[in-house]
Design a protein around this motif. Structure first.
Motif, PDB file in Angstrom:
ATOM      1  N   TYR A 221      49.345 -91.936   7.864  1.00 58.33           N
ATOM      2  CA  TYR A 221      50.064 -92.571   7.066  1.00 58.33           C
ATOM      3  C   TYR A 221      49.816 -92.591   5.492  1.00 58.33           C
ATOM      4  N   TYR A 222      48.448 -92.354   5.067  1.00 53.03           N
ATOM      5  CA  TYR A 222      48.004 -92.036   3.965  1.00 53.03           C
ATOM      6  C   TYR A 222      48.819 -90.664   3.195  1.00 53.03           C
ATOM      7  N   ALA A 223      48.908 -89.676   4.040  1.00 55.79           N
ATOM      8  CA  ALA A 223      49.809 -88.591   3.562  1.00 55.79           C
ATOM      9  C   ALA A 223      50.920 -88.818   3.286  1.00 55.79           C
ATOM     10  N   ASN A 224      51.604 -89.441   4.388  1.00 56.30           N
ATOM     11  CA  ASN A 224      53.113 -90.141   3.932  1.00 56.30           C
ATOM     12  C   ASN A 224      53.031 -91.117   2.758  1.00 56.30           C
ATOM     13  N   SER A 225      52.551 -91.689   2.498  1.00 60.47           N
ATOM     14  CA  SER A 225      52.638 -92.753   1.418  1.00 60.47           C
ATOM     15  C   SER A 225      52.267 -92.186   0.174  1.00 60.47           C
ATOM     16  N   ASN A 226      51.373 -90.866   0.163  1.00 62.99           N
ATOM     17  CA  ASN A 226      51.093 -90.182  -1.111  1.00 62.99           C
ATOM     18  C   ASN A 226      52.630 -89.505  -1.420  1.00 62.99           C
ATOM     19  N   THR A 227      53.051 -88.703  -0.405  1.00 58.96           N
ATOM     20  CA  THR A 227      54.193 -87.960  -0.454  1.00 58.96           C
ATOM     21  C   THR A 227      55.427 -88.900  -1.164  1.00 58.96           C
ATOM     22  N   LYS A 228      55.604 -89.990  -0.480  1.00 62.83           N
ATOM     23  CA  LYS A 228      56.547 -91.066  -0.889  1.00 62.83           C
ATOM     24  C   LYS A 228      56.285 -91.460  -2.519  1.00 62.83           C
ATOM     25  N   ALA A 229      54.986 -91.660  -2.888  1.00 60.34           N
ATOM     26  CA  ALA A 229      54.654 -92.073  -4.125  1.00 60.34           C
ATOM     27  C   ALA A 229      54.734 -90.963  -5.097  1.00 60.34           C
ATOM     28  N   LYS A 230      54.806 -89.806  -4.856  1.00 59.74           N
ATOM     29  CA  LYS A 230      55.021 -88.494  -5.697  1.00 59.74           C
ATOM     30  C   LYS A 230      56.455 -88.567  -6.259  1.00 59.74           C
ATOM     31  N   GLN A 231      57.437 -88.790  -5.047  1.00 66.18           N
ATOM     32  CA  GLN A 231      58.643 -88.630  -4.998  1.00 66.18           C
ATOM     33  C   GLN A 231      59.310 -89.524  -5.962  1.00 66.18           C
ATOM     34  N   GLU A 232      58.937 -90.951  -5.772  1.00 63.49           N
ATOM     35  CA  GLU A 232      59.132 -91.978  -6.377  1.00 63.49           C
ATOM     36  C   GLU A 232      58.749 -91.928  -7.989  1.00 63.49           C
ATOM     37  N   LYS A 233      57.885 -91.188  -8.480  1.00 59.22           N
ATOM     38  CA  LYS A 233      57.654 -91.034  -9.690  1.00 59.22           C
ATOM     39  C   LYS A 233      58.684 -90.688 -10.843  1.00 59.22           C
ATOM     40  N   THR A 234      59.846 -89.862 -10.157  1.00 63.72           N
ATOM     41  CA  THR A 234      60.757 -89.669 -10.891  1.00 63.72           C
ATOM     42  C   THR A 234      61.834 -90.579 -10.957  1.00 63.72           C
ATOM     43  N   SER A 235      62.067 -91.250 -11.701  1.00 68.30           N
ATOM     44  CA  SER A 235      62.916 -92.426 -11.666  1.00 68.30           C
ATOM     45  C   SER A 235      64.255 -92.345 -12.605  1.00 68.30           C
ATOM     46  N   PRO A 236      65.384 -92.821 -12.487  1.00 67.87           N
ATOM     47  CA  PRO A 236      66.641 -92.774 -13.113  1.00 67.87           C
ATOM     48  C   PRO A 236      66.229 -92.716 -14.709  1.00 67.87           C
ATOM     49  N   ILE A 237      65.340 -93.813 -15.149  1.00 63.60           N
ATOM     50  CA  ILE A 237      65.009 -93.849 -16.472  1.00 63.60           C
ATOM     51  C   ILE A 237      64.267 -92.609 -17.023  1.00 63.60           C
ATOM     52  N   ASP A 238      63.206 -91.924 -16.133  1.00 65.85           N
ATOM     53  CA  ASP A 238      62.861 -90.664 -16.516  1.00 65.85           C
ATOM     54  C   ASP A 238      64.027 -89.590 -16.575  1.00 65.85           C
ATOM     55  N   ASP A 239      64.817 -89.507 -15.747  1.00 72.12           N
ATOM     56  CA  ASP A 239      65.978 -88.852 -15.882  1.00 72.12           C
ATOM     57  C   ASP A 239      66.734 -89.024 -17.252  1.00 72.12           C
ATOM     58  N   LYS A 240      67.077 -90.050 -17.697  1.00 67.55           N
ATOM     59  CA  LYS A 240      67.713 -90.411 -18.767  1.00 67.55           C
ATOM     60  C   LYS A 240      66.839 -89.924 -20.158  1.00 67.55           C
ATOM     61  N   VAL A 241      65.704 -90.097 -20.092  1.00 67.14           N
ATOM     62  CA  VAL A 241      64.599 -89.842 -21.154  1.00 67.14           C
ATOM     63  C   VAL A 241      64.671 -88.378 -21.273  1.00 67.14           C
ATOM     64  N   LEU A 242      64.523 -87.751 -20.195  1.00 65.11           N
ATOM     65  CA  LEU A 242      64.519 -86.010 -20.063  1.00 65.11           C
ATOM     66  C   LEU A 242      65.899 -85.603 -20.708  1.00 65.11           C
ATOM     67  N   ASP A 243      66.985 -86.111 -20.357  1.00 65.52           N
ATOM     68  CA  ASP A 243      68.219 -85.485 -20.789  1.00 65.52           C
ATOM     69  C   ASP A 243      68.570 -85.990 -22.412  1.00 65.52           C
ATOM     70  N   ILE A 244      67.916 -87.185 -22.864  1.00 63.64           N
ATOM     71  CA  ILE A 244      67.795 -87.307 -24.332  1.00 63.64           C
ATOM     72  C   ILE A 244      66.997 -86.356 -24.963  1.00 63.64           C
ATOM     73  N   MET A 245      65.990 -85.920 -24.436  1.00 60.66           N
ATOM     74  CA  MET A 245      64.950 -85.073 -24.884  1.00 60.66           C
ATOM     75  C   MET A 245      65.525 -83.612 -25.039  1.00 60.66           C
ATOM     76  N   ARG A 246      66.206 -83.324 -24.058  1.00 59.46           N
ATOM     77  CA  ARG A 246      66.660 -82.044 -23.653  1.00 59.46           C
ATOM     78  C   ARG A 246      67.933 -81.728 -24.881  1.00 59.46           C
ATOM     79  N   ARG A 247      68.730 -82.908 -25.351  1.00 57.00           N
ATOM     80  CA  ARG A 247      69.806 -82.820 -26.167  1.00 57.00           C
ATOM     81  C   ARG A 247      69.222 -82.563 -27.526  1.00 57.00           C
ATOM     82  N   GLN A 248      68.038 -83.370 -27.856  1.00 60.12           N
ATOM     83  CA  GLN A 248      67.415 -83.398 -28.994  1.00 60.12           C
ATOM     84  C   GLN A 248      66.666 -82.076 -29.235  1.00 60.12           C
ATOM     85  N   LEU A 249      66.152 -81.349 -28.418  1.00 55.63           N
ATOM     86  CA  LEU A 249      65.743 -80.249 -28.425  1.00 55.63           C
ATOM     87  C   LEU A 249      66.696 -79.067 -28.826  1.00 55.63           C
ATOM     88  N   ASP A 250      67.926 -79.216 -27.901  1.00 56.28           N
ATOM     89  CA  ASP A 250      68.818 -78.267 -28.143  1.00 56.28           C
ATOM     90  C   ASP A 250      69.422 -78.320 -29.849  1.00 56.28           C
TER      91      ASP A 250
END
Length: 128
Positions: free
Chosen positions: A54-83
Protein backbone atom coordinates in the motif's frame (compact mmCIF):
# COMPACT_ATOMS: atom_id res chain seq x y z
CA UNK A 1 9.84 -13.86 11.08
CA UNK A 2 8.37 -12.95 14.47
CA UNK A 3 5.52 -10.49 14.78
CA UNK A 4 6.62 -6.94 14.08
CA UNK A 5 5.67 -3.76 15.87
CA UNK A 6 4.24 -0.58 14.40
CA UNK A 7 7.44 1.20 15.38
CA UNK A 8 9.67 -1.29 13.57
CA UNK A 9 7.55 -1.07 10.40
CA UNK A 10 7.64 2.74 10.56
CA UNK A 11 11.41 2.65 10.96
CA UNK A 12 11.84 0.22 8.04
CA UNK A 13 9.70 2.35 5.73
CA UNK A 14 11.11 5.62 7.11
CA UNK A 15 7.67 6.98 7.92
CA UNK A 16 5.91 7.95 11.14
CA UNK A 17 3.99 5.53 13.32
CA UNK A 18 0.88 7.63 12.65
CA UNK A 19 1.29 7.01 8.92
CA UNK A 20 1.51 3.24 9.55
CA UNK A 21 -1.78 3.43 11.47
CA UNK A 22 -3.32 5.40 8.60
CA UNK A 23 -2.20 2.75 6.14
CA UNK A 24 -3.63 -0.02 8.32
CA UNK A 25 -6.96 1.81 8.35
CA UNK A 26 -6.88 1.98 4.54
CA UNK A 27 -6.16 -1.73 4.05
CA UNK A 28 -8.89 -4.09 2.90
CA UNK A 29 -10.61 -5.92 5.75
CA UNK A 30 -8.97 -9.22 4.81
CA UNK A 31 -5.50 -7.57 4.98
CA UNK A 32 -5.97 -5.71 8.28
CA UNK A 33 -4.20 -7.13 11.31
CA UNK A 34 -6.17 -8.53 14.22
CA UNK A 35 -5.88 -7.18 17.73
CA UNK A 36 -4.81 -9.09 20.83
CA UNK A 37 -6.36 -8.98 24.30
CA UNK A 38 -4.45 -5.75 25.10
CA UNK A 39 -5.98 -4.06 22.01
CA UNK A 40 -2.66 -4.13 20.15
CA UNK A 41 -2.28 -5.12 16.54
CA UNK A 42 -0.87 -8.58 15.84
CA UNK A 43 1.23 -7.98 12.76
CA UNK A 44 2.49 -10.96 10.81
CA UNK A 45 4.39 -11.15 7.51
CA UNK A 46 1.25 -10.90 5.36
CA UNK A 47 0.21 -7.66 7.09
CA UNK A 48 3.73 -6.25 6.74
CA UNK A 49 3.65 -7.08 3.02
CA UNK A 50 0.22 -5.46 2.63
CA UNK A 51 1.45 -2.31 4.41
CA UNK A 52 4.57 -2.16 2.22
CA UNK A 53 2.52 -2.70 -0.94
CA UNK A 54 0.00 0.00 0.00
CA UNK A 55 2.80 2.43 0.91
CA UNK A 56 4.65 1.79 -2.37
CA UNK A 57 1.47 2.30 -4.41
CA UNK A 58 0.51 5.47 -2.56
CA UNK A 59 3.99 6.92 -3.10
CA UNK A 60 3.80 6.19 -6.83
CA UNK A 61 0.38 7.84 -7.09
CA UNK A 62 1.55 10.87 -5.13
CA UNK A 63 4.50 11.34 -7.48
CA UNK A 64 2.28 11.05 -10.54
CA UNK A 65 -0.24 13.54 -9.13
CA UNK A 66 2.42 16.15 -8.44
CA UNK A 67 2.23 17.30 -12.06
CA UNK A 68 -1.06 19.10 -12.32
CA UNK A 69 -2.64 20.95 -15.24
CA UNK A 70 -1.63 24.21 -13.58
CA UNK A 71 1.99 23.07 -13.58
CA UNK A 72 1.69 22.24 -17.29
CA UNK A 73 0.30 25.71 -18.02
CA UNK A 74 3.10 27.36 -16.04
CA UNK A 75 5.67 25.25 -17.88
CA UNK A 76 4.13 26.22 -21.22
CA UNK A 77 4.23 29.92 -20.32
CA UNK A 78 7.84 29.62 -19.16
CA UNK A 79 8.84 27.81 -22.37
CA UNK A 80 7.29 30.59 -24.47
CA UNK A 81 9.06 33.24 -22.40
CA UNK A 82 12.33 31.37 -22.73
CA UNK A 83 11.90 31.15 -26.51
CA UNK A 84 11.24 34.91 -26.63
CA UNK A 85 14.35 35.59 -24.53
CA UNK A 86 16.38 33.40 -26.89
CA UNK A 87 15.15 35.46 -29.84
CA UNK A 88 16.01 38.70 -28.03
CA UNK A 89 19.50 37.45 -27.23
CA UNK A 90 20.01 36.41 -30.85
CA UNK A 91 18.89 39.86 -32.07
CA UNK A 92 21.19 41.64 -29.60
CA UNK A 93 24.09 39.40 -30.65
CA UNK A 94 23.51 40.35 -34.29
CA UNK A 95 23.39 44.04 -33.42
CA UNK A 96 26.59 43.73 -31.42
CA UNK A 97 28.32 42.02 -34.34
CA UNK A 98 27.17 44.77 -36.69
CA UNK A 99 28.46 47.41 -34.30
CA UNK A 100 31.85 45.68 -34.08
CA UNK A 101 32.06 45.49 -37.89
CA UNK A 102 31.19 49.16 -38.17
CA UNK A 103 33.79 50.11 -35.55
CA UNK A 104 36.43 48.06 -37.37
CA UNK A 105 35.56 49.67 -40.69
CA UNK A 106 35.66 53.16 -39.17
CA UNK A 107 38.97 52.41 -37.51
CA UNK A 108 40.48 51.27 -40.84
CA UNK A 109 39.21 54.39 -42.58
CA UNK A 110 40.71 56.59 -39.87
CA UNK A 111 44.07 54.82 -40.20
CA UNK A 112 44.05 55.34 -43.98
CA UNK A 113 43.17 58.97 -43.56
CA UNK A 114 45.89 59.43 -40.98
CA UNK A 115 48.44 57.70 -43.23
CA UNK A 116 47.51 59.91 -46.16
CA UNK A 117 47.81 63.11 -44.18
CA UNK A 118 51.03 62.01 -42.51
CA UNK A 119 52.69 60.90 -45.76
CA UNK A 120 51.52 63.82 -47.87
CA UNK A 121 53.59 66.92 -46.95
CA UNK A 122 51.41 69.31 -48.96
CA UNK A 123 48.62 68.92 -46.47
CA UNK A 124 50.76 69.87 -43.56
CA UNK A 125 50.22 73.20 -42.03
CA UNK A 126 53.23 75.21 -41.14
CA UNK A 127 52.87 77.40 -38.15
CA UNK A 128 54.85 80.64 -38.08
Amino acid sequence: MANKTISSIAKDLKISRARVYQIIDMLDDNEKPSKDSNDRYVIDDSVVNAIRKYYANSNTKAKQEKTSPIDDKVLDIMRRQLDEKDRQIEKLTQLLNQQQQLNLSTSRQNEKLLDTTTNNPSHRTISP
